[in-house]
Scaffold this active site. Structure first.
Site, PDB file in Angstrom:
ATOM      1  N   TYR A   1      -1.793   0.129  10.889  1.00  0.00           N
ATOM      2  CA  TYR A   1      -1.995  -0.341   9.508  1.00  0.00           C
ATOM      3  C   TYR A   1      -0.744  -0.023   8.683  1.00  0.00           C
ATOM      4  O   TYR A   1      -0.232  -0.877   7.945  1.00  0.00           O
ATOM      5  CB  TYR A   1      -3.243   0.312   8.883  1.00  0.00           C
TER       6      TYR A   1
ATOM      7  N   SER B   1       0.861  -1.196   0.000  1.00  0.00           N
ATOM      8  CA  SER B   1       0.000   0.000   0.000  1.00  0.00           C
ATOM      9  C   SER B   1       0.887   1.232   0.000  1.00  0.00           C
ATOM     10  O   SER B   1       2.066   1.159   0.414  1.00  0.00           O
ATOM     11  CB  SER B   1      -0.852   0.002   1.274  1.00  0.00           C
TER      12      SER B   1
HETATM   13  P1  NDP Z   1     -11.600  -6.000   0.668  1.00  0.00           P
HETATM   14  O1  NDP Z   1     -12.077  -5.819   2.051  1.00  0.00           O
HETATM   15  O2  NDP Z   1     -12.545  -5.711  -0.449  1.00  0.00           O
HETATM   16  O3  NDP Z   1     -11.024  -7.487   0.471  1.00  0.00           O
HETATM   17  C1  NDP Z   1     -10.199  -8.079   1.436  1.00  0.00           C
HETATM   18  C2  NDP Z   1     -10.071  -9.567   1.151  1.00  0.00           C
HETATM   19  O4  NDP Z   1      -9.185 -10.110   2.148  1.00  0.00           O
HETATM   20  C3  NDP Z   1     -11.380 -10.301   1.249  1.00  0.00           C
HETATM   21  O5  NDP Z   1     -11.486 -11.247   0.208  1.00  0.00           O
HETATM   22  C4  NDP Z   1     -11.292 -11.016   2.596  1.00  0.00           C
HETATM   23  O6  NDP Z   1     -11.980 -12.250   2.532  1.00  0.00           O
HETATM   24  C5  NDP Z   1      -9.792 -11.262   2.705  1.00  0.00           C
HETATM   25  N1  NDP Z   1      -9.399 -11.434   4.098  1.00  0.00           N
HETATM   26  C6  NDP Z   1      -9.391 -10.503   5.092  1.00  0.00           C
HETATM   27  N2  NDP Z   1      -9.040 -11.047   6.251  1.00  0.00           N
HETATM   28  C7  NDP Z   1      -8.809 -12.378   5.999  1.00  0.00           C
HETATM   29  C8  NDP Z   1      -8.426 -13.479   6.805  1.00  0.00           C
HETATM   30  N3  NDP Z   1      -8.197 -13.346   8.127  1.00  0.00           N
HETATM   31  N4  NDP Z   1      -8.291 -14.701   6.227  1.00  0.00           N
HETATM   32  C9  NDP Z   1      -8.512 -14.849   4.891  1.00  0.00           C
HETATM   33  N5  NDP Z   1      -8.880 -13.844   4.086  1.00  0.00           N
HETATM   34  C10 NDP Z   1      -9.030 -12.620   4.631  1.00  0.00           C
HETATM   35  O7  NDP Z   1     -10.305  -5.077   0.537  1.00  0.00           O
HETATM   36  P2  NDP Z   1      -9.304  -4.785  -0.696  1.00  0.00           P
HETATM   37  O8  NDP Z   1      -9.577  -5.646  -1.835  1.00  0.00           O
HETATM   38  O9  NDP Z   1      -9.288  -3.323  -0.888  1.00  0.00           O
HETATM   39  O10 NDP Z   1      -7.927  -5.176   0.005  1.00  0.00           O
HETATM   40  C11 NDP Z   1      -7.052  -6.158  -0.506  1.00  0.00           C
HETATM   41  C12 NDP Z   1      -5.639  -5.825  -0.078  1.00  0.00           C
HETATM   42  O11 NDP Z   1      -5.278  -4.557  -0.633  1.00  0.00           O
HETATM   43  C13 NDP Z   1      -5.412  -5.677   1.418  1.00  0.00           C
HETATM   44  O12 NDP Z   1      -4.170  -6.270   1.744  1.00  0.00           O
HETATM   45  C14 NDP Z   1      -5.363  -4.166   1.643  1.00  0.00           C
HETATM   46  O13 NDP Z   1      -4.593  -3.824   2.767  1.00  0.00           O
HETATM   47  C15 NDP Z   1      -4.709  -3.723   0.355  1.00  0.00           C
HETATM   48  N6  NDP Z   1      -4.910  -2.344  -0.059  1.00  0.00           N
HETATM   49  C16 NDP Z   1      -6.158  -1.808  -0.186  1.00  0.00           C
HETATM   50  C17 NDP Z   1      -6.316  -0.488  -0.621  1.00  0.00           C
HETATM   51  C18 NDP Z   1      -7.642   0.165  -0.732  1.00  0.00           C
HETATM   52  O14 NDP Z   1      -7.703   1.415  -0.724  1.00  0.00           O
HETATM   53  N7  NDP Z   1      -8.735  -0.563  -0.909  1.00  0.00           N
HETATM   54  C19 NDP Z   1      -5.149   0.310  -0.983  1.00  0.00           C
HETATM   55  C20 NDP Z   1      -3.885  -0.347  -0.787  1.00  0.00           C
HETATM   56  C21 NDP Z   1      -3.787  -1.629  -0.378  1.00  0.00           C
HETATM   57  P3  NDP Z   1     -12.925 -12.850   3.690  1.00  0.00           P
HETATM   58  O15 NDP Z   1     -13.507 -11.707   4.436  1.00  0.00           O
HETATM   59  O16 NDP Z   1     -13.932 -13.670   2.930  1.00  0.00           O
HETATM   60  O17 NDP Z   1     -12.015 -13.689   4.488  1.00  0.00           O
HETATM   61  C1  8X3 Z   2      -5.010   1.522   1.864  1.00  0.00           C
HETATM   62  C2  8X3 Z   2      -4.592   2.848   1.361  1.00  0.00           C
HETATM   63  O1  8X3 Z   2      -4.015   5.167   2.145  1.00  0.00           O
HETATM   64  O2  8X3 Z   2      -6.306   4.405   2.399  1.00  0.00           O
HETATM   65  O3  8X3 Z   2      -3.904   0.681   1.949  1.00  0.00           O
HETATM   66  O4  8X3 Z   2      -4.577   3.551   3.821  1.00  0.00           O
HETATM   67  S1  8X3 Z   2      -4.884   4.037   2.498  1.00  0.00           S
END
Ligand code: NDP
Ligand code: 8X3
Length: 253
Positions: free
Chosen positions: A152, A139
């Site tokens: 985070y 991120s």
């Molecule tokens: P979502 O919440 O849409 O998706 C998160 C996914 O992670 C879900 O499929 C969830 O599945 C899975 N997950 C969470 N906890 C667990 C667990 N304990 N075991 C197994 N699976 C898990 O978020 P995003 O798609 O946005 O996030 C994906 C990644 O991208 C993360 O690592 C996040 O930190 C990162 N990210 C996101 C950004 C954003 O602005 N959206 C920006 C930068 C990075 P389930 O709940 O079914 O287990």
């Molecule tokens: C998620 C991006 O900047 O919203 O990883 O925390 S931010």
């Protein structure tokens, strides 16, 4: 056909990655905790793209569950070409003194320890075949720390350190290690962060056009479609209206 394992495919980036890699004709191992969503996704990918899909429902925070899942892989899914460590979350957005220790543990256990558990199980399979590609979802929070996000941000700084360390240690085995470091992307991420409060989640994106999961799938596609001799270290990608973690140009009506 190549095989990819993607963690966290029930939503957001992971789901978009699954569709994109299926379009590129990868057989897929899809994971997450929400079984119904996994089953529906598996069916859509199989029917839509003619690829083989194995769905594994487990919590990445549980090392034994990770072990059971990977040890249960049928022979045809044991040769993994691409591992996408995507499962992750932010929990809470409060100043350190007002934030919750349980939230810290959820983030550290998922974003750092979960990533390590899965990577530790897949790396030996890649070493055995002297090939493979690990893509960690980091991120912009791994690059800059912002107010109300210390833990985070710490988890994503840790992901970056692990990514760099893996790249050094796996070099001799012919394994590539990349990361993607997005800014604001509208998925279920903010709803999870604000513990289900949809209004607070929506406010994060007020007055900006955030990235969407397809934009991040574009980055993944670029990374995994380079020629074998090319390794992309990181793609940092933001919305046009976001300069860094705390300067966004919001156009509010
Ligand atoms: P979502 O919440 O849409 O998706 C998160 C996914 O992670 C879900 O499929 C969830 O599945 C899975 N997950 C969470 N906890 C667990 C667990 N304990 N075991 C197994 N699976 C898990 O978020 P995003 O798609 O946005 O996030 C994906 C990644 O991208 C993360 O690592 C996040 O930190 C990162 N990210 C996101 C950004 C954003 O602005 N959206 C920006 C930068 C990075 P389930 O709940 O079914 O287990
Ligand atoms: C998620 C991006 O900047 O919203 O990883 O925390 S931010």
């Amino acid at each position: 056909m190549a095989t990819a394992l993607i963690t966290g495919t029930t939503s957001g980036f992971g789901k978009a990655f699954a569709y994109r890699l299926a379009k590129l004709k990868y057989n897929l191992i899809i994971t997450g905790r929400r079984e119904e969503r996994l089953n529906e996704l598996a069916e859509n990918l199989q029917n839509g793209f003619g690829v083989d899909v194995l769905s594994l429902c487990f919590d990445v925070r549980d090392n034994q569950a990770c072990k059971n899942a990977i040890e249960s892989l049928p022979a045809k899914f044991q040769s993994i070409d691409v591992l996408v460590n995507n499962a992750g979350l932010a929990a809470g957005a409060s100043p350190f003194d007002e934030s919750d220790l349980d939230d810290y543990e959820r983030m550290i256990d998922t974003n750092v320890k979960g990533l390590l558990y899965i990577t530790k199980l897949i790396v030996p399979l890649m070493i055995e075949k002297k090939a493979g590609h690990i893509v960690n979802i980091s991120s912009i929070a791994g690059i800059e720390v912002y107010p109300n996000g210390s833990v985070y941000c710490a988890t994503k700084h840790a992901v970056n350190a692990i990514t760099k360390g893996l790249r050094l240690d796996l070099l001799k085995h012919g394994i590539k290690v990349s990361s993607i470091s997005p800014g604001m992307v509208e998925t279920e991420f903010s709803v999870v962060r604000f513990h289900g409060d949809e209004q607070k989640a929506k406010a994060v994106y007020a007055g900006i056009v955030p990235l969407n999961a397809e934009d991040i799938a574009d980055a993944l596609e670029f990374i995994v479609t380079r020629p074998d001799h090319v390794s992309i270290n990181d793609i940092q990608i933001n919305p046009k209206q976001q300069a860094n973690t705390y300067l966004t140009h919001r156009i509010l009506e």
